[in-house]
Design a protein around this motif. Structure first.
Motif, PDB file in Angstrom:
ATOM      1  N   ALA A  50      79.546  85.411  78.191  1.00  0.00           N
ATOM      2  CA  ALA A  50      79.074  84.035  78.022  1.00  0.00           C
ATOM      3  C   ALA A  50      79.453  83.191  79.232  1.00  0.00           C
ATOM      4  N   MET A  51      80.671  83.391  79.731  1.00  0.00           N
ATOM      5  CA  MET A  51      81.099  82.620  80.893  1.00  0.00           C
ATOM      6  C   MET A  51      80.293  82.994  82.128  1.00  0.00           C
ATOM      7  N   VAL A  52      79.970  84.304  82.277  1.00  0.00           N
ATOM      8  CA  VAL A  52      79.167  84.734  83.430  1.00  0.00           C
ATOM      9  C   VAL A  52      77.777  84.102  83.371  1.00  0.00           C
ATOM     10  N   VAL A  53      77.161  84.129  82.178  1.00  0.00           N
ATOM     11  CA  VAL A  53      75.816  83.567  82.019  1.00  0.00           C
ATOM     12  C   VAL A  53      75.814  82.074  82.359  1.00  0.00           C
ATOM     13  N   PHE A  54      76.790  81.333  81.802  1.00  0.00           N
ATOM     14  CA  PHE A  54      76.828  79.898  82.060  1.00  0.00           C
ATOM     15  C   PHE A  54      77.274  79.590  83.489  1.00  0.00           C
ATOM     16  N   SER A  55      78.035  80.513  84.103  1.00  0.00           N
ATOM     17  CA  SER A  55      78.391  80.320  85.513  1.00  0.00           C
ATOM     18  C   SER A  55      77.163  80.460  86.399  1.00  0.00           C
ATOM     19  N   ILE A  56      76.249  81.360  86.020  1.00  0.00           N
ATOM     20  CA  ILE A  56      74.986  81.472  86.758  1.00  0.00           C
ATOM     21  C   ILE A  56      74.197  80.165  86.633  1.00  0.00           C
ATOM     22  N   VAL A  57      74.211  79.596  85.419  1.00  0.00           N
ATOM     23  CA  VAL A  57      73.578  78.286  85.234  1.00  0.00           C
ATOM     24  C   VAL A  57      74.259  77.252  86.131  1.00  0.00           C
ATOM     25  N   GLY A  58      75.598  77.317  86.200  1.00  0.00           N
ATOM     26  CA  GLY A  58      76.338  76.398  87.063  1.00  0.00           C
ATOM     27  C   GLY A  58      76.000  76.575  88.533  1.00  0.00           C
ATOM     28  N   TRP A  59      75.694  77.832  88.944  1.00  0.00           N
ATOM     29  CA  TRP A  59      75.317  78.082  90.335  1.00  0.00           C
ATOM     30  C   TRP A  59      74.015  77.365  90.683  1.00  0.00           C
ATOM     31  N   PHE A  60      73.044  77.443  89.786  1.00  0.00           N
ATOM     32  CA  PHE A  60      71.738  76.847  90.060  1.00  0.00           C
ATOM     33  C   PHE A  60      71.718  75.334  89.816  1.00  0.00           C
ATOM     34  N   THR A  61      72.706  74.838  89.089  1.00  0.00           N
ATOM     35  CA  THR A  61      72.789  73.378  88.876  1.00  0.00           C
ATOM     36  C   THR A  61      73.882  72.769  89.751  1.00  0.00           C
ATOM     37  N   PHE A  62      74.240  73.474  90.822  1.00  0.00           N
ATOM     38  CA  PHE A  62      75.333  73.021  91.685  1.00  0.00           C
ATOM     39  C   PHE A  62      75.067  71.631  92.248  1.00  0.00           C
ATOM     40  N   ASP A  63      73.852  71.384  92.711  1.00  0.00           N
ATOM     41  CA  ASP A  63      73.537  70.078  93.315  1.00  0.00           C
ATOM     42  C   ASP A  63      73.738  68.943  92.305  1.00  0.00           C
ATOM     43  N   PHE A  64      73.345  69.181  91.064  1.00  0.00           N
ATOM     44  CA  PHE A  64      73.516  68.166  90.016  1.00  0.00           C
ATOM     45  C   PHE A  64      74.998  67.906  89.752  1.00  0.00           C
ATOM     46  N   VAL A  65      75.781  68.979  89.595  1.00  0.00           N
ATOM     47  CA  VAL A  65      77.221  68.846  89.327  1.00  0.00           C
ATOM     48  C   VAL A  65      77.922  68.214  90.523  1.00  0.00           C
ATOM     49  N   TYR A  66      77.560  68.663  91.719  1.00  0.00           N
ATOM     50  CA  TYR A  66      78.188  68.127  92.936  1.00  0.00           C
ATOM     51  C   TYR A  66      77.940  66.628  93.071  1.00  0.00           C
ATOM     52  N   ALA A  67      76.698  66.211  92.797  1.00  0.00           N
ATOM     53  CA  ALA A  67      76.355  64.792  92.931  1.00  0.00           C
ATOM     54  C   ALA A  67      77.156  63.939  91.957  1.00  0.00           C
TER      55      ALA A  67
END
Length: 258
Positions: free
Chosen positions: A20-37
């Motif tokens: 589950a953490m790996v799957v959501f980490s992949i989501v976090g990778w692709f939403t990096f710009d949103f989280v970073y902002a």
């Protein structure tokens, strides 16, 4: 269950949590710009309010691999937050088979309170973040540059948000101790003064900022949650006293019917 089956069950729960953490980490990778902002918004807002140029208050990526490692760390942190309902449920599901029917109902209420409290605590920490950054950047001398290293800044931000999420689980731990009879609810009411001191000490240690404002922002909801747990404990005490057998209600110098 034999020991080997317990270990297999534990392994399966850990594997499911890790997936589950790996799957959501992949989501976090692709939403990096949103989280970073959103995580760097406090710095941008302070620079805008104080009329600083963009290059005077900005993050500094030291080294060629710093940006890549920062993206990985933020993706893992995002995965940890988003997958919290999964790994909290897996921890509960591992313990449940050993509980009685009544204890299962109580534990279900606990897991139902743990997940939202953890997420709300993380959200509250994110809400406090701009205030903490504003206070800390306020110590920058006039006409000076403030270029915090990106790795250190995101370590500060992620630890602060997680610290708020974890500390908001205080009432769950207290009510759990009350439910198993390890801690009477009335003792929370009697010992509220030293409890307040302990809460402020813990908040001073846990908060990654040296300012008192952040500490008070963390301590205030914990104090409210402490008294909520105390009130729930009093209800447990009243129900436990009503269901107690008659022979337990006799004074020490009196013979009981038993």
């Amino acid at each position: 269950m034999p020991l080997i089956e317990h270990l297999i069950e534990f392994r399966n729960r850990v594997v499911k949590s890790a997936l589950a953490m790996v799957v959501f980490s992949i989501v976090g990778w692709f939403t990096f710009d949103f989280v970073y902002a959103h995580l760097t918004a406090p710095i941008t807002e302070v620079a805008r309010e104080r009329g600083y140029d963009a290059d005077k208050v900005a993050l500094n990526f030291a080294g060629l691999t710093a940006a890549f490692s920062t993206r990985i760390n933020l993706a893992l942190w995002t995965g940890l937050i988003l997958s919290s309902p999964v790994w909290l449920y897996q921890a509960w599901a591992y313990i449940v088979p050993a509980l009685t029917k009544r204890e299962k109902k109580i534990s279900l209420a606990f897991i139902g309170a743990t997940i939202p409290l953890f997420l709300i605590g993380c959200g509250f920490g994110y809400w406090i973040l701009p205030k903490a950054v504003n206070i800390l950047l306020g110590f920058t001398p006039p006409n000076a540059y403030n270029l915090p290293e990106a790795a250190l800044y995101f370590r500060f931000v992620t630890r602060m948000i997680l610290a708020f999420g974890i500390t908001w689980l205080l009432p769950v731990a207290l009510v759990g101790l009350i439910a198993v009879g390890a801690l009477p609810g009335r003792s929370l009411m009697r010992q509220w003064r030293p409890a307040m001191v302990v809460i402020f000490i813990v908040c001073a240690i846990v908060t990654p900022t040296p300012d008192a404002v952040t500490m008070f922002f963390m301590a205030a909801p914990l104090i409210v949650l402490y008294f909520v747990a105390a009130l729930i404990g009093l209800r447990f005490d009243k129900r436990r006293a009503a269901n107690a057998p008659d022979w337990t209600k006799v004074s020490d110098d009196q013979a009981s019917p038993l």
